[in-house]
Write a protein that holds these residues in place. Structure first.
Motif, PDB file in Angstrom:
ATOM      1  N   ALA A 217       0.835  -1.208   0.000  1.00 40.06           N
ATOM      2  CA  ALA A 217       0.000   0.000   0.000  1.00 40.06           C
ATOM      3  C   ALA A 217       0.868   1.255   0.000  1.00 40.06           C
ATOM      4  CB  ALA A 217      -0.942  -0.015   1.208  1.00 40.06           C
TER       5      ALA A 217
ATOM      6  N   GLU B 276       2.367   1.562  -3.481  1.00 39.52           N
ATOM      7  CA  GLU B 276       1.309   1.995  -4.402  1.00 39.52           C
ATOM      8  C   GLU B 276       1.060   3.502  -4.292  1.00 39.52           C
ATOM      9  OE1 GLU B 276      -0.365   0.385  -6.670  1.00 39.52           O
ATOM     10  OE2 GLU B 276      -1.884   1.888  -7.120  1.00 39.52           O
ATOM     11  N   ALA B 277       1.022   4.019  -3.068  1.00 35.73           N
ATOM     12  CA  ALA B 277       0.801   5.461  -2.873  1.00 35.73           C
ATOM     13  C   ALA B 277       1.960   6.262  -3.450  1.00 35.73           C
ATOM     14  CB  ALA B 277       0.610   5.767  -1.388  1.00 35.73           C
ATOM     15  N   CYS B 278       3.168   5.745  -3.307  1.00 34.80           N
ATOM     16  CA  CYS B 278       4.333   6.431  -3.886  1.00 34.80           C
ATOM     17  C   CYS B 278       4.259   6.419  -5.408  1.00 34.80           C
ATOM     18  CB  CYS B 278       5.633   5.769  -3.417  1.00 34.80           C
ATOM     19  SG  CYS B 278       5.999   5.996  -1.658  1.00 34.80           S
TER      20      CYS B 278
ATOM     21  N   GLN C 176       1.640   6.313  -7.265  1.00 33.54           N
ATOM     22  CA  GLN C 176       0.614   7.263  -7.723  1.00 33.54           C
ATOM     23  C   GLN C 176       1.157   8.690  -7.721  1.00 33.54           C
ATOM     24  OE1 GLN C 176      -3.014   6.734  -5.508  1.00 33.54           O
ATOM     25  NE2 GLN C 176      -3.378   4.701  -6.383  1.00 33.54           N
ATOM     26  N   LYS C 177       1.846   9.050  -6.651  1.00 31.66           N
ATOM     27  CA  LYS C 177       2.407  10.401  -6.577  1.00 31.66           C
ATOM     28  C   LYS C 177       3.468  10.592  -7.662  1.00 31.66           C
ATOM     29  CE  LYS C 177       1.859  13.415  -4.065  1.00 31.66           C
ATOM     30  NZ  LYS C 177       1.025  14.628  -4.282  1.00 31.66           N
TER      31      LYS C 177
ATOM     32  N   ALA D  40       4.274  10.869   0.360  1.00 35.62           N
ATOM     33  CA  ALA D  40       2.969  10.298   0.001  1.00 35.62           C
ATOM     34  C   ALA D  40       2.849   8.878   0.551  1.00 35.62           C
ATOM     35  CB  ALA D  40       2.795  10.301  -1.515  1.00 35.62           C
ATOM     36  N   GLY D  41       3.966   8.160   0.576  1.00 34.53           N
ATOM     37  CA  GLY D  41       3.974   6.817   1.157  1.00 34.53           C
ATOM     38  C   GLY D  41       3.814   6.859   2.668  1.00 34.53           C
TER      39      GLY D  41
ATOM     40  N   ASP E  29       2.277   9.197   4.335  1.00 38.64           N
ATOM     41  CA  ASP E  29       0.882   9.570   4.590  1.00 38.64           C
ATOM     42  C   ASP E  29      -0.032   8.353   4.465  1.00 38.64           C
ATOM     43  OD1 ASP E  29       1.690  12.148   4.945  1.00 38.64           O
ATOM     44  OD2 ASP E  29       0.999  12.882   2.992  1.00 38.64           O
ATOM     45  N   ALA E  30       0.165   7.573   3.423  1.00 41.50           N
ATOM     46  CA  ALA E  30      -0.669   6.377   3.227  1.00 41.50           C
ATOM     47  C   ALA E  30      -0.499   5.418   4.398  1.00 41.50           C
ATOM     48  CB  ALA E  30      -0.298   5.676   1.914  1.00 41.50           C
TER      49      ALA E  30
ATOM     50  N   ASP F 137      -2.441   6.747   7.376  1.00 43.42           N
ATOM     51  CA  ASP F 137      -3.882   6.510   7.236  1.00 43.42           C
ATOM     52  C   ASP F 137      -4.221   5.061   7.589  1.00 43.42           C
ATOM     53  OD1 ASP F 137      -4.235   9.068   6.413  1.00 43.42           O
ATOM     54  OD2 ASP F 137      -4.384   8.613   4.279  1.00 43.42           O
TER      55      ASP F 137
END
Lengths: 144, 144, 144, 144
Positions: A17, A20-22, A24-25, A134-135, A137-138, A141
């Protein structure tokens, strides 16, 4: 007597996850990156090299994650102390060359304990940091 | 879905022509050199050590080509960002000591894609750069 | 979703007790040893070189502990499968030379989970094993 | 004159699909694995360590993929020739310790060209091979 210390470490599912967030950014800012998630002992859990990302970043990404896990701090905090004349000058030569002292590596923390780390490389240092954040932050969350 | 990425990479025939052009320039300036051509993933295609060239240059030439391929940029662009206080300070310690941050390594590009790299070592940095640039020119003549 | 995996790992206090038990056994059999305790990810927690113990054993002891943690099994179980003609022939060449395939390394387990490892070197293999087993016994007394 | 050779290499998307197929097979046989996909030049594209997989397998998986790409053949074909008395005895000591000579590494081929490789480690050699073959099958489905 304390026989054991209990430690949480990110699972592969969490690592995926974060990666994946990285990714996307990185797509958002249009800069292919190499992204690594390591556990709290610096060992690899997941690494992806996006198409077109620099070869040099395979090593740098992995070792940013290692460094952040190994020192419990973001890699960008290491640059200034590692300059000539400062207290940690030479840190970059330790640990068989695995220390990376520029930005893009971050510890992943839960309840003030390091449970893993993320390392990103592939662009200017500020871009690496933006993607790695971004990673982080994910991760926050997920774990909150 | 993108199953594959297609990459062009310099053939041995092209690599020989690049090395040959570098050797001619090295003879012209009367300074024996070590010359390496690598592919886009940093692996060696051809390396020549001219008679009398420094032993140290065998490593440096190979790693200048590696660095130029691994970061898609000439090695002389790395010196300033890698200085203490600048954004990539510490880059020279990554990739198991294979990063070379002074001049003499150049990517070889076709249609804006890196298809290889040349690395030259054996003289003053300006000489290394002059000789390597002769190789880049020969490559561009070939591939245009 | 499984965000984290929880792992117990031996504390320094436990590691000291294991090392102490090994040292007692080494004195009993009159053979100075090097003793290492690592955590479940193969990283060192404690290492002692007894006076007069072999220099080579500093490396071997540390890597026996690494191997036992990295494969969750005693190192003496690796010798036979790593022989020419057997299924893991070549294992001894992996992990940057850190795999030790003769006896003296043991995982430390709690509730069927590896929580650390002990590695002993300094004598004949049977002596290394005897001393390491004294450490494993002490660990089991502590953790039961 | 052949200026360039064109090579296809697996994309990250393809690598993810191969890793995913390996993970499913590993879950099916209930043995956590480390899975790596490399490109045709042996450099990493994706690596996942499943929860509970051996630490030693991080290195072994990566280098099985490297070996399969570097020699264009499955790693299990290397065991016998690398035995004492046979023609490649000593192969396991080359390439700075990155050669793995037991099963679990396979080239990924398209139109008889190597375009990548998969390396799996974490169980008995036959299990590693079974899981890696699930990745090869997924690759062939994708690329046919």
């Amino acid at each position: 007597m304390t026989e054991f210390t209990m430690t949480a470490t990110v699972s592969l599912e969490t690592a995926k996850a974060v990666v994946e967030a990285c990714e996307q950014k990185a797509e958002e800012i249009d800069n292919p990156m190499v992204i690594t998630v390591a556990n709290s002992e610096g060992n690899l859990i997941a690494q992806h090299r996006m198409d077109g990302a620099w070869l040099a970043s395979v090593d740098i990404s992995r070792n940013k994650a290692f460094t952040a896990a190994a020192l419990d701090m973001p890699t960008h905090d290491l640059a200034e102390p590692s300059e000539p004349g400062n207290s940690l000058y030479g840190l970059q030569n330790t640990n068989e060359g695995r220390m990376v002292i520029f930005g893009g590596g971050y510890p992943l923390e839960k309840d003030d304990e390091v449970v893993g780390a993320v390392g990103v490389s592939g662009g200017a240092v500020e871009q690496d940091m933006e993607v790695a954040e971004a990673g982080v932050d994910a991760f926050e969350d997920l774990s909150s």
